[in-house]
Design an enzyme around this catalytic site. Structure first.
Site, PDB file in Angstrom:
ATOM      1  N   ASP A  29      -2.260   1.137   7.430  1.00 37.57           N
ATOM      2  CA  ASP A  29      -1.477   0.978   6.200  1.00 37.57           C
ATOM      3  C   ASP A  29      -1.060  -0.478   5.992  1.00 37.57           C
ATOM      4  OD1 ASP A  29      -1.228   3.846   5.366  1.00 37.57           O
ATOM      5  OD2 ASP A  29      -0.290   3.979   7.343  1.00 37.57           O
TER       6      ASP A  29
ATOM      7  N   GLU B 289      -1.322  -1.571  -4.757  1.00 41.21           N
ATOM      8  CA  GLU B 289      -2.534  -0.777  -4.933  1.00 41.21           C
ATOM      9  C   GLU B 289      -2.291   0.329  -5.953  1.00 41.21           C
ATOM     10  OE1 GLU B 289      -5.334   2.087  -2.228  1.00 41.21           O
ATOM     11  OE2 GLU B 289      -4.690   0.185  -1.352  1.00 41.21           O
TER      12      GLU B 289
ATOM     13  N   ASP C  10       0.882  -1.171   0.000  1.00 43.31           N
ATOM     14  CA  ASP C  10       0.000   0.000   0.000  1.00 43.31           C
ATOM     15  C   ASP C  10       0.918   1.218   0.000  1.00 43.31           C
ATOM     16  OD1 ASP C  10      -2.265   1.694   0.269  1.00 43.31           O
ATOM     17  OD2 ASP C  10      -1.960   1.761   2.436  1.00 43.31           O
TER      18      ASP C  10
END
Length: 167
Positions: free
Chosen positions: A143, A71, A11
């Site tokens: 996160d 992502e 991420d």
């Protein structure tokens, strides 16, 4: 029993880059590790990107993933922020490529849909489901939860991509 596939989820972020490693064996998912890369705030943009690049490269060397899920960056109301986020994403993806790790990209909506069942889930809902799907993961920052969610999404989609030779 099938050979486990190790997947690293990322991420990306300039301040906080979440990461998570899982193994998939058939339909079973097992938590391996997770954390957050926090570049020092006093670093320049180039130094932060270098920090992310080095840290992700070290994760790839240490955990030896077969594949990675990253992502995608959404362009929102603040294009400048999206550009910076894209640079962090690029640093992470370049590190994975340099380590020889196949990378699949997933939209945030696709990740949420894979993990929570709805593409509009908030971060707390994602974290809740990640902790249910990977009970040995324990406590984690948002996160890291997002990164593990990305790895879970990759686990759901990579078998199909591997059959097609895309991963």
């Amino acid at each position: 029993m099938s050979t486990p596939i190790r997947i690293l989820g990322i991420d990306p972020g300039l301040r906080h880059t979440g990461w998570g490693v899982i193994e998939q064996s058939g339909a079973r998912l097992v938590h391996i590790a997770h954390g957050v890369i926090d570049p020092p705030t006093d670093l320049s943009m180039a130094e932060r990107l270098g920090h992310i690049f080095e840290a992700v490269g070290e994760l790839a060397r240490h955990h030896a993933p077969h594949a990675a899920g990253v992502e995608e960056t959404l362009v929102n109301a603040n294009p400048r922020s999206a550009l910076k986020l894209g640079q962090a994403r690029g640093a992470a993806m370049a590190a994975l490529a340099m380590a020889g790790v196949s990378v699949a990209e997933f939209a945030p909506r696709q990740i949420k849909l894979s993990v929570v069942g709805t593409g509009t889930a908030d971060k707390d809902q994602v974290k809740f489901m990640v902790q249910r799907l990977l009970p040995r993961a324990g406590e984690m920052k948002l996160d890291a939860a997002d990164a593990l969610a990305c790895a879970i999404c990759a686990a759901h989609h990579l078998p199909l991509q591997m059959k097609r030779g895309a991963a």
